[in-house]
Enzyme design. Structure first.
Site, PDB file in Angstrom:
ATOM      1  N   GLU A   1      -2.600  -1.688  -3.165  1.00  0.00           N
ATOM      2  CA  GLU A   1      -3.674  -0.893  -2.574  1.00  0.00           C
ATOM      3  C   GLU A   1      -3.309   0.585  -2.633  1.00  0.00           C
ATOM      4  O   GLU A   1      -2.132   0.944  -2.582  1.00  0.00           O
ATOM      5  CB  GLU A   1      -3.883  -1.269  -1.103  1.00  0.00           C
ATOM      6  CG  GLU A   1      -4.281  -2.697  -0.859  1.00  0.00           C
ATOM      7  CD  GLU A   1      -4.469  -2.985   0.617  1.00  0.00           C
ATOM      8  OE1 GLU A   1      -5.069  -4.029   0.936  1.00  0.00           O
ATOM      9  OE2 GLU A   1      -4.020  -2.172   1.460  1.00  0.00           O
TER      10      GLU A   1
ATOM     11  N   HIS B   1       0.860  -1.183   0.000  1.00  0.00           N
ATOM     12  CA  HIS B   1       0.000   0.000   0.000  1.00  0.00           C
ATOM     13  C   HIS B   1       0.895   1.232   0.000  1.00  0.00           C
ATOM     14  O   HIS B   1       1.140   1.837   1.044  1.00  0.00           O
ATOM     15  CB  HIS B   1      -0.915  -0.017   1.230  1.00  0.00           C
ATOM     16  CG  HIS B   1      -1.982   1.036   1.201  1.00  0.00           C
ATOM     17  ND1 HIS B   1      -3.222   0.836   1.758  1.00  0.00           N
ATOM     18  CD2 HIS B   1      -1.999   2.298   0.716  1.00  0.00           C
ATOM     19  CE1 HIS B   1      -3.951   1.927   1.605  1.00  0.00           C
ATOM     20  NE2 HIS B   1      -3.215   2.829   0.981  1.00  0.00           N
TER      21      HIS B   1
ATOM     22  N   HIS C   1      -7.957  -5.649   7.547  1.00  0.00           N
ATOM     23  CA  HIS C   1      -7.680  -4.608   8.531  1.00  0.00           C
ATOM     24  C   HIS C   1      -7.935  -5.151   9.933  1.00  0.00           C
ATOM     25  O   HIS C   1      -9.059  -5.422  10.316  1.00  0.00           O
ATOM     26  CB  HIS C   1      -8.495  -3.335   8.320  1.00  0.00           C
ATOM     27  CG  HIS C   1      -7.809  -2.120   8.895  1.00  0.00           C
ATOM     28  ND1 HIS C   1      -7.000  -1.295   8.147  1.00  0.00           N
ATOM     29  CD2 HIS C   1      -7.774  -1.623  10.143  1.00  0.00           C
ATOM     30  CE1 HIS C   1      -6.521  -0.324   8.916  1.00  0.00           C
ATOM     31  NE2 HIS C   1      -6.968  -0.510  10.142  1.00  0.00           N
TER      32      HIS C   1
END
Length: 239
Positions: free
Chosen positions: A70, A43, A191
């Site tokens: 991401e 990410h 997450h």
């Protein structure tokens, strides 16, 4: 079996804290693959505070499993990075630059037209697209209208509630998963999933294709070792 994609951002954070190239991000990613992970997630953010843009190019050349990038497609440089590397999947996350970590999903109703345009940009290049969404049925339903292939359920609320009332914690995610199936969407999640809450989540969410886990997994690896940690996460996904 639900696939495990290891997010290696925290490895890059540790490297960047000292400078140099220890620990090596690519070496870690290849080890994750060797130990059984079915994907690698990164990410990158505009300030490159963990994953650097060059890391993405280096990883793309050598990793053999699914590569998931991401990030916030409102950043032109992120879009260019993804298109230049042609990953297996891009996960679009509505991050603000100052956020420490992701903390909400897309409003797929409000941003319907924008997301439809961005999904097309990536799908035209043969890249699978996933939208990061909260576990809200309306948001999942609207996501389907963008043309996305998958949604990724934001699981922080589940993780926070799990220790107190796991049935209450899982309920909105189950409903969102059922809605995703009704809409023909693939389902990912991520997450704050960890060794305490992952097996229960996997057992109670239908058609879960992939989880992306970084912070907890890398933290566990400090005590258990990377190979043993990945084995335990894979075992949780088989339970």
């Amino acid at each position: 079996m639900t696939k495990l994609s290891v997010n290696i951002n925290k490895v890059a954070t540790l490297r960047n804290a000292r400078g140099g190239n220890i620990p090596n991000v690519l070496t870690t990613a290849l080890a994750c693959e060797r130990f059984g992970a079915q994907g690698i997630t990164v990410h990158p953010r505009p300030d490159e505070r963990h994953i650097r843009y060059q890391d993405v190019f280096d990883l793309k050349k050598d990793i053999q499993t699914e590569f998931n990038i991401e990030g916030n497609c409102q950043e032109a440089k992120f879009v260019e990075l993804v298109l230049a590397n042609n990953p297996t999947q891009v996960t679009l996350v509505p991050d603000a630059n100052e956020q420490i970590t992701s903390n909400h999903g897309w409003d797929t109703i409000k941003h319907q037209d924008y997301l439809r345009d961005m999904v097309k940009v990536f799908k035209d290049q043969g890249i699978r697209v996933s939208l990061f969404v909260d576990p809200v049925e309306d948001m999942v339903e609207a996501a389907a209208s963008t043309g996305t292939d998958r949604v990724e359920l934001y699981t922080e609320a589940y993780a926070a509630e799990f220790a107190y009332d796991k049935e209450k914690a899982i309920a909105p995610y189950y409903k969102a998963a059922v809605k995703a199936r009704e809409m023909g969407l693939g389902l990912n999640a991520g997450h704050d999933l960890d060794l305490h809450n992952l097996a229960y989540f996997n057992q109670h969410i239908p058609d879960l294709l992939e989880v992306s886990i970084g912070h907890a997994l890398i933290a566990d690896a400090l005590f258990l070792g990377l190979e043993e940690t990945i084995k335990r996460y894979l075992a949780a996904l088989k339970a």
